[in-house]
Motif scaffolding. Structure first.
Motif, mmCIF file in Angstrom:
data_model
loop_
_atom_site.group_PDB
_atom_site.id
_atom_site.type_symbol
_atom_site.label_atom_id
_atom_site.label_comp_id
_atom_site.label_asym_id
_atom_site.label_seq_id
_atom_site.Cartn_x
_atom_site.Cartn_y
_atom_site.Cartn_z
ATOM 1 N N ALA A 4 0.829 -1.207 0.000
ATOM 2 C CA ALA A 4 0.000 0.000 0.000
ATOM 3 C C ALA A 4 0.864 1.259 0.000
ATOM 4 O O ALA A 4 0.559 2.234 -0.694
ATOM 5 N N LEU A 5 1.946 1.242 0.769
ATOM 6 C CA LEU A 5 2.838 2.396 0.807
ATOM 7 C C LEU A 5 3.552 2.581 -0.528
ATOM 8 O O LEU A 5 3.786 3.712 -0.966
ATOM 9 N N ALA A 6 3.900 1.477 -1.174
ATOM 10 C CA ALA A 6 4.561 1.571 -2.482
ATOM 11 C C ALA A 6 3.654 2.268 -3.499
ATOM 12 O O ALA A 6 4.124 3.076 -4.315
ATOM 13 N N LYS A 7 2.345 1.969 -3.455
ATOM 14 C CA LYS A 7 1.397 2.623 -4.357
ATOM 15 C C LYS A 7 1.289 4.114 -4.064
ATOM 16 O O LYS A 7 1.002 4.909 -4.957
ATOM 17 N N ALA A 8 1.494 4.478 -2.786
ATOM 18 C CA ALA A 8 1.412 5.882 -2.391
ATOM 19 C C ALA A 8 2.774 6.573 -2.457
ATOM 20 O O ALA A 8 2.968 7.633 -1.863
ATOM 21 N N LYS A 9 3.711 5.960 -3.162
ATOM 22 C CA LYS A 9 5.071 6.498 -3.331
ATOM 23 C C LYS A 9 5.850 6.524 -2.020
ATOM 24 O O LYS A 9 6.787 7.306 -1.851
ATOM 25 N N GLY A 10 5.453 5.677 -1.103
ATOM 26 C CA GLY A 10 6.190 5.556 0.151
ATOM 27 C C GLY A 10 7.100 4.339 0.110
ATOM 28 O O GLY A 10 7.243 3.665 -0.916
ATOM 29 N N ASN A 11 7.697 4.033 1.245
ATOM 30 C CA ASN A 11 8.630 2.907 1.306
ATOM 31 C C ASN A 11 8.486 2.200 2.642
ATOM 32 O O ASN A 11 8.350 2.843 3.690
ATOM 33 N N ALA A 12 8.510 0.883 2.604
ATOM 34 C CA ALA A 12 8.446 0.099 3.831
ATOM 35 C C ALA A 12 9.389 -1.084 3.713
ATOM 36 O O ALA A 12 9.539 -1.678 2.642
ATOM 37 N N GLU A 13 10.018 -1.408 4.827
ATOM 38 C CA GLU A 13 10.883 -2.579 4.891
ATOM 39 C C GLU A 13 10.273 -3.544 5.895
ATOM 40 O O GLU A 13 9.946 -3.156 7.019
ATOM 41 N N VAL A 14 10.132 -4.803 5.487
ATOM 42 C CA VAL A 14 9.578 -5.835 6.363
ATOM 43 C C VAL A 14 10.709 -6.753 6.804
ATOM 44 O O VAL A 14 11.361 -7.391 5.967
ATOM 45 N N VAL A 15 10.928 -6.804 8.114
ATOM 46 C CA VAL A 15 11.984 -7.632 8.695
ATOM 47 C C VAL A 15 11.316 -8.696 9.560
ATOM 48 O O VAL A 15 10.526 -8.370 10.454
ATOM 49 N N VAL A 16 11.593 -9.961 9.296
ATOM 50 C CA VAL A 16 11.009 -11.044 10.088
ATOM 51 C C VAL A 16 12.060 -11.593 11.045
ATOM 52 O O VAL A 16 13.248 -11.657 10.713
ATOM 53 N N VAL A 17 11.624 -11.983 12.230
ATOM 54 C CA VAL A 17 12.547 -12.490 13.240
ATOM 55 C C VAL A 17 11.960 -13.735 13.880
ATOM 56 O O VAL A 17 10.747 -13.824 14.112
ATOM 57 N N SER A 18 12.823 -14.713 14.144
ATOM 58 C CA SER A 18 12.398 -15.928 14.827
ATOM 59 C C SER A 18 13.436 -16.308 15.861
ATOM 60 O O SER A 18 14.648 -16.157 15.635
ATOM 61 N N CYS A 19 12.980 -16.795 17.001
ATOM 62 C CA CYS A 19 13.869 -17.239 18.082
ATOM 63 C C CYS A 19 13.679 -18.742 18.250
ATOM 64 O O CYS A 19 12.558 -19.206 18.456
ATOM 65 N N GLY A 20 14.774 -19.487 18.165
ATOM 66 C CA GLY A 20 14.654 -20.927 18.300
ATOM 67 C C GLY A 20 15.808 -21.664 17.656
ATOM 68 O O GLY A 20 16.834 -21.063 17.317
ATOM 69 N N PRO A 21 15.650 -22.971 17.458
ATOM 70 C CA PRO A 21 16.729 -23.795 16.918
ATOM 71 C C PRO A 21 17.036 -23.467 15.457
ATOM 72 O O PRO A 21 16.331 -22.677 14.822
ATOM 73 N N ALA A 22 18.056 -24.132 14.918
ATOM 74 C CA ALA A 22 18.504 -23.862 13.547
ATOM 75 C C ALA A 22 17.385 -24.037 12.530
ATOM 76 O O ALA A 22 17.309 -23.309 11.537
ATOM 77 N N LYS A 23 16.476 -24.976 12.775
ATOM 78 C CA LYS A 23 15.403 -25.244 11.814
ATOM 79 C C LYS A 23 14.400 -24.098 11.730
ATOM 80 O O LYS A 23 13.570 -24.075 10.812
ATOM 81 N N ALA A 24 14.470 -23.147 12.650
ATOM 82 C CA ALA A 24 13.595 -21.977 12.574
ATOM 83 C C ALA A 24 13.894 -21.157 11.328
ATOM 84 O O ALA A 24 13.058 -20.358 10.882
ATOM 85 N N GLN A 25 15.082 -21.362 10.740
ATOM 86 C CA GLN A 25 15.413 -20.646 9.509
ATOM 87 C C GLN A 25 14.472 -21.035 8.375
ATOM 88 O O GLN A 25 14.217 -20.241 7.462
ATOM 89 N N GLU A 26 13.935 -22.250 8.406
ATOM 90 C CA GLU A 26 12.971 -22.662 7.391
ATOM 91 C C GLU A 26 11.721 -21.775 7.457
ATOM 92 O O GLU A 26 11.160 -21.384 6.431
ATOM 93 N N THR A 27 11.307 -21.462 8.671
ATOM 94 C CA THR A 27 10.154 -20.583 8.859
ATOM 95 C C THR A 27 10.452 -19.188 8.336
ATOM 96 O O THR A 27 9.613 -18.559 7.678
ATOM 97 N N LEU A 28 11.654 -18.702 8.600
ATOM 98 C CA LEU A 28 12.044 -17.380 8.118
ATOM 99 C C LEU A 28 12.089 -17.341 6.598
ATOM 100 O O LEU A 28 11.667 -16.362 5.974
ATOM 101 N N ARG A 29 12.581 -18.402 5.973
ATOM 102 C CA ARG A 29 12.631 -18.447 4.511
ATOM 103 C C ARG A 29 11.222 -18.440 3.924
ATOM 104 O O ARG A 29 10.985 -17.870 2.853
ATOM 105 N N THR A 30 10.282 -19.059 4.622
ATOM 106 C CA THR A 30 8.889 -19.021 4.176
ATOM 107 C C THR A 30 8.370 -17.585 4.175
ATOM 108 O O THR A 30 7.720 -17.134 3.228
#
Length: 256
Positions: A55-81
């Motif tokens: 929505a911000l991109a359409k309004a000439k704005g900018n947004a960055e989405v950063v995802v974070v997960s806490c847990g074992p190494a396999k939590a990286q699969e969730t982050l990649r999703t």
């Protein structure tokens, strides 16, 4: 608001379609060789962040989405999703220790202090422990306003209007930013990641931290003594009359 950074917490949980069972020791749910996926409420949170970005991109704005997960190494699969859905980059706080809601809130607070987002989005609860505590605890630790159980979100300059579900109906609140938002089921329908986006997600940045890097005490405050499965449901009985029903409720079930 022209430039926004949104931090979204994503938890790796036992897939919602899996029939869970208690482990042999009776101390936890069995997780070995069990399918895991992103917590459905966090998936909704990720989708909401991406919709705000679009929505911000359409309004000439900018947004960055950063995802974070806490847990074992396999939590990286969730982050990649989440990255495949459209998030820009990911942060993994790696630990094999038990993480209770307060510990997760403390870890997220440390990440927030590093990233300085305008908005933090979490699912209202995780389907494995159903605690419904982390978002509220994070808001308390940050001393930020919070909007929980969101079913509709509107972002304007330095403010956010949220329709939230409450007992008996809905209420609409307005809060300043930065703020903490927790998502309910009716907020949106998460998108499926396309194959090209899944491939692109492999090249998106994923930063790794340890608990020591963030200098956070994650010592458990609660102790689980025992976990048991619900009693198996008993078969029903057919009665001939109301008097027969009342007799069985009184003398057999002893509920009258």
């Amino acid at each position: 608001m022209s430039n926004v950074r949104i931090l979204v917490a994503c938890k790796r949980v036992v897939d919602y379609a899996v029939k869970i069972r208690v482990n042999a020791a009776g101390t936890a749910v069995e997780t070995a060789n069990i399918k895991h996926s992103m917590n459905p409420f966090d998936e909704i949170g990720t989708e909401q962040a991406i919709q705000i970005k679009e929505a911000l991109a359409k309004a000439k704005g900018n947004a960055e989405v950063v995802v974070v997960s806490c847990g074992p190494a396999k939590a990286q699969e969730t982050l990649r999703t989440a990255l495949a859905m459209g998030a820009d980059r990911a942060i993994h706080v790696e630990t094999n220790d038990e993480l209770q809601p307060l510990a997760v809130a403390k870890l997220l607070k440390a990440v927030v202090e590093k990233e300085k987002p305008n908005l933090v989005i979490l699912g209202k609860q995780a389907i494995d422990d159903d605690s419904n505590q982390t978002g509220q605890m994070l808001a308390g630790l940050l001393n930020w306003p919070q909007a929980t159980f969101a079913s509709k979100v509107e972002l304007t300059d330095a403010a956010m209007t949220v329709t939230r579900e409450v007992d008996g109906g809905v209420e609409t609140i307005k809060t300043t930013l930065p703020a903490v938002l927790t998502t309910d089921l009716r907020l949106n329908v998460p998108r499926y990641a396309s194959l090209p986006n899944i491939m692109k997600a492999k090249k998106k940045p994923l930063a790794k931290f340890t608990v020591a890097d963030l200098a956070v005490d994650i010592k458990p405050r609660l102790e689980t003594l025992k976990i048991t499965e619900p009693a198996k449901r008993q078969g029903g009985k057919i009665v001939e009359s109301v008097d027969d029903l009342l007799d069985k409720l009184k003398n057999e079930a002893k509920v009258l």
